[in-house]
Design a protein around this motif. Structure first.
Motif, short mmCIF file in Angstrom:
data_model
loop_
_atom_site.label_atom_id
_atom_site.label_comp_id
_atom_site.label_asym_id
_atom_site.label_seq_id
_atom_site.Cartn_x
_atom_site.Cartn_y
_atom_site.Cartn_z
N SER A 11 74.99 128.71 31.78
CA SER A 11 74.77 128.29 33.16
C SER A 11 75.33 129.33 34.14
N SER A 12 74.85 129.23 35.37
CA SER A 12 75.31 130.14 36.42
C SER A 12 76.73 129.84 36.84
N GLU A 13 77.32 128.75 36.36
CA GLU A 13 78.70 128.41 36.65
C GLU A 13 79.66 128.94 35.60
N GLY A 14 79.15 129.70 34.62
CA GLY A 14 80.02 130.26 33.59
C GLY A 14 80.37 129.29 32.48
N THR A 15 79.56 128.27 32.29
CA THR A 15 79.81 127.25 31.27
C THR A 15 78.68 127.24 30.26
N ILE A 16 79.01 127.05 28.97
CA ILE A 16 78.02 126.82 27.93
C ILE A 16 77.99 125.33 27.63
N TYR A 17 76.81 124.74 27.70
CA TYR A 17 76.62 123.32 27.40
C TYR A 17 76.00 123.18 26.02
N LEU A 18 76.52 122.25 25.22
CA LEU A 18 76.00 121.98 23.90
C LEU A 18 75.27 120.64 23.89
N PHE A 19 74.12 120.62 23.23
CA PHE A 19 73.35 119.40 23.05
C PHE A 19 73.13 119.18 21.55
N ASN A 20 73.21 117.94 21.11
CA ASN A 20 72.79 117.59 19.76
C ASN A 20 71.27 117.57 19.72
N TRP A 21 70.68 117.91 18.56
CA TRP A 21 69.23 118.05 18.50
C TRP A 21 68.51 116.78 18.94
N ASP A 22 68.97 115.63 18.54
CA ASP A 22 68.30 114.39 18.93
C ASP A 22 69.00 113.70 20.10
N GLY A 23 69.76 114.48 20.88
CA GLY A 23 70.47 113.89 22.02
C GLY A 23 70.36 114.77 23.25
N PHE A 24 69.13 115.08 23.65
CA PHE A 24 68.93 116.00 24.75
C PHE A 24 69.17 115.38 26.13
N GLY A 25 69.36 114.08 26.17
CA GLY A 25 69.56 113.44 27.46
C GLY A 25 70.84 113.87 28.16
N ALA A 26 71.90 114.09 27.39
CA ALA A 26 73.19 114.46 27.96
C ALA A 26 73.88 115.46 27.04
N ALA A 27 74.64 116.37 27.63
CA ALA A 27 75.37 117.38 26.85
C ALA A 27 76.44 116.70 26.01
N SER A 28 76.59 117.15 24.77
CA SER A 28 77.62 116.58 23.89
C SER A 28 78.95 117.28 24.06
N ASP A 29 78.95 118.50 24.59
CA ASP A 29 80.18 119.24 24.77
C ASP A 29 79.92 120.39 25.74
N GLU A 44 58.26 115.41 26.84
CA GLU A 44 59.05 114.34 26.23
C GLU A 44 60.13 113.81 27.18
N LEU A 45 61.06 114.69 27.61
CA LEU A 45 62.14 114.20 28.46
C LEU A 45 62.87 115.35 29.12
N LEU A 46 63.70 115.00 30.12
CA LEU A 46 64.59 115.94 30.79
C LEU A 46 66.03 115.51 30.54
N SER A 47 66.91 116.47 30.42
CA SER A 47 68.33 116.15 30.33
C SER A 47 68.86 115.79 31.71
N VAL A 101 68.81 129.31 26.73
CA VAL A 101 68.80 128.23 25.75
C VAL A 101 68.57 128.83 24.38
N VAL A 102 69.44 128.49 23.40
CA VAL A 102 69.32 128.99 22.03
C VAL A 102 69.63 127.87 21.06
#
Length: 336
Positions: free
Chosen positions: A187-205, A161-164, A174-175
Motif C-alpha cells: 500500500s501507499s501507506e507503507g503497509t503490507i496487507y495479508l489475505f487468506n485465499w478464501d477470505g478476501f473480504g477482510a485482511a487477516s494480518d 465475485e467480490l471486493l475487499s 498484489v502477489v
C-alpha cells in the motif's frame, strides 16, 4: 515498466515516450545488447509482460491501446487501439490465449485472443488498477486498486465475485504467497496487507514496514517477498538488497531461476541484484537471531549491474546502504 522472459535471459522495458525495448542480458561485462525497439505507442508505455510461453510481449499504454509483439523480432502482431475508455495501467497474461488489463478508471477487462475481443468487462473499483495476479489454475483474477480495495474476478465463469474492505491508502501491488494460500498487497501507506485465499473480504494480518510508500512487490520464495519502497527503515525487515539512490523503485521483476532481481526507477536505469541467497534463508531462524539482538546486515551490498544509460553493461558496483527491495517479514506477526 520492465519484465523478464520466463526462460531466457531477455529483458523487456517500456518508457515514458511509449517506446519498448528488448535486451539480452548477461552477468559478463560487455555482453548486454539491445535486440530491437518499437515505437508504436503514442504515449507512455505503462506495463509490459511476456506470454507464458515467452513467444509474445504484451504492452499497454496511456494512449489506451494494447499491443502484442513477437518477443523474438518485435513485430507487431495484434493491436487493440481503443481497448479501454481510460488510460491503461497494467496487463497480465493468464494463459496463451487469455489476458487481463486494468485502467486508470478502475475498469478491468479479460480478453480472448481467439475471439479478438473482451470476454469480461467490469468496473467495480473506483480508482486506478495498479496491479493484478492470477492463481495457478488461471481461474481467479485479483486486482489491486487505488481505492484501497482488492477485487476478485472469476475468469472461468466470466464474472465479478467480490471486493475487499478498503484498506488505508492505495493498494499498489498484489502477489500470491504460501503456495497460493495467502495473498499479500502493498500500500501507499507503507503497509503490507495479508489475505487468506478464501477470505478476501477482510485482511487477516498486516505488516507496517515504516516506509513512506510501497510502490511494487514480487515474491522471491514461497515465504519471502522483495518490496520496492521509499525510505524503508531496515530494522523491521529481513535486510536490504539495494537501491536506486534518491529515486523511487517503479517496478521489480524476478528471473525464472529466482537468482536475479531486476529493478527500474526514475533514474532511467535497470539494475540487477543477486538474490540467490534468499532461496535458502530460513525466516524463523533469522527472526530468532533478531530477537537476540543480532545485527541486521544487507543481503547484498553489490548490484550485479547498473549504468548511466537506460540499460548498461552488468558489472559489480558497491551501493550505499538504503532500500530498493526489502524482504517483507516484519516480525510483528506469527501468522504464516
Amino acid at each position: 515498466a520492465i519484465a523478464l522472459h520466463p526462460a531466457r535471459p531477455l529483458l523487456a522495458a517500456g518508457d515514458v515516450d511509449g517506446d519498448v525495448y528488448m535486451y539480452s542480458y548477461s552477468c559478463t561485462e560487455g555482453e548486454n545488447r539491445q535486440l530491437w525497439s518499437s515505437g508504436h505507442h503514442l504515449k507512455s508505455c505503462r506495463d509490459v509482460a511476456f506470454s507464458q510461453d515467452g513467444q509474445k510481449l504484451f504492452t499497454v499504454s496511456k494512449d489506451k491501446s494494447i499491443h502484442i509483439l513477437t518477443a523474438e523480432e518485435g513485430r507487431l502482431e495484434t493491436r487493440f487501439p481503443k481497448a479501454h475508455e481510460a488510460a491503461l495501467n497494467c496487463v497480465l497474461p493468464i494463459d496463451n490465449h487469455i489476458f487481463a488489463t486494468g485502467d486508470d478508471g478502475g475498469a478491468v477487462k479479460v480478453w480472448d485472443l481467439r475471439r479478438g475481443s473482451a470476454i469480461l468487462e467490469a468496473r467495480q473499483q473506483e480508482e486506478y488498477i495498479s496491479a493484478m495476479a492470477v492463481d495457478g489454475n488461471g481461474k481467479i483474477l485479483l486486482t489491486a486498486s487505488g481505492d484501497g480495495t482488492l477485487g476478485v474476478y472469476n475468469v472461468k465463469r466470466r464474472r465479478f465475485e467480490l471486493l475487499s474492505e478498503p484498506q488505508n491508502g492505495d493498494l499498489t501491488s498484489v502477489v500470491l504467497m504460501k503456495r497460493g494460500r495467502k495473498v499479500a498487497c502493498g500500500s501507499s501507506e507503507g503497509t503490507i496487507y495479508l489475505f487468506n485465499w478464501d477470505g478476501f473480504g477482510a485482511a487477516s494480518d498486516r505488516f507496517a514496514l515504516r516506509a513512506e510508500t510501497i510502490d511494487c512487490m514480487v515474491p522471491i520464495t514461497d515465504s519471502i517477498v522483495c518490496v520496492g519502497a521509499v525510505n524503508v527503515l531496515p530494522n523491521r525487515v529481513l535486510g536490504c538488497v539495494g537501491q536506486h539512490l534518491g529515486e523511487p523503485i517503479e517496478q521489480l521483476a524476478v528471473a525464472a531461476d529466482g537468482k536475479l532481481l531486476a529493478s527500474s526507477g526514475h533514474d532511467q536505469k535497470v539494475k540487477f541484484w543477486d538474490v540467490s541467497a534468499l532461496g535458502s534463508m530460513v525466516v524463523d531462524d533469522y527472526r530468532r537471531k533478531k530477537k537476540k539482538g543480532g545485527p541486521l546486515r544487507a543481503l547484498s551490498s553489490k548490484a550485479l549491474g547498473s549504468g548511466e544509460d537506460f540499460f548498461a553493461d552488468l558489472r559489480d558496483e558497491v551501493e550505499p546502504e538504503a532500500a530498493a527491495a526489502d524482504g517483507g517479514d516484519s516480525g510483528d506477526s506469527d501468522s504464516e
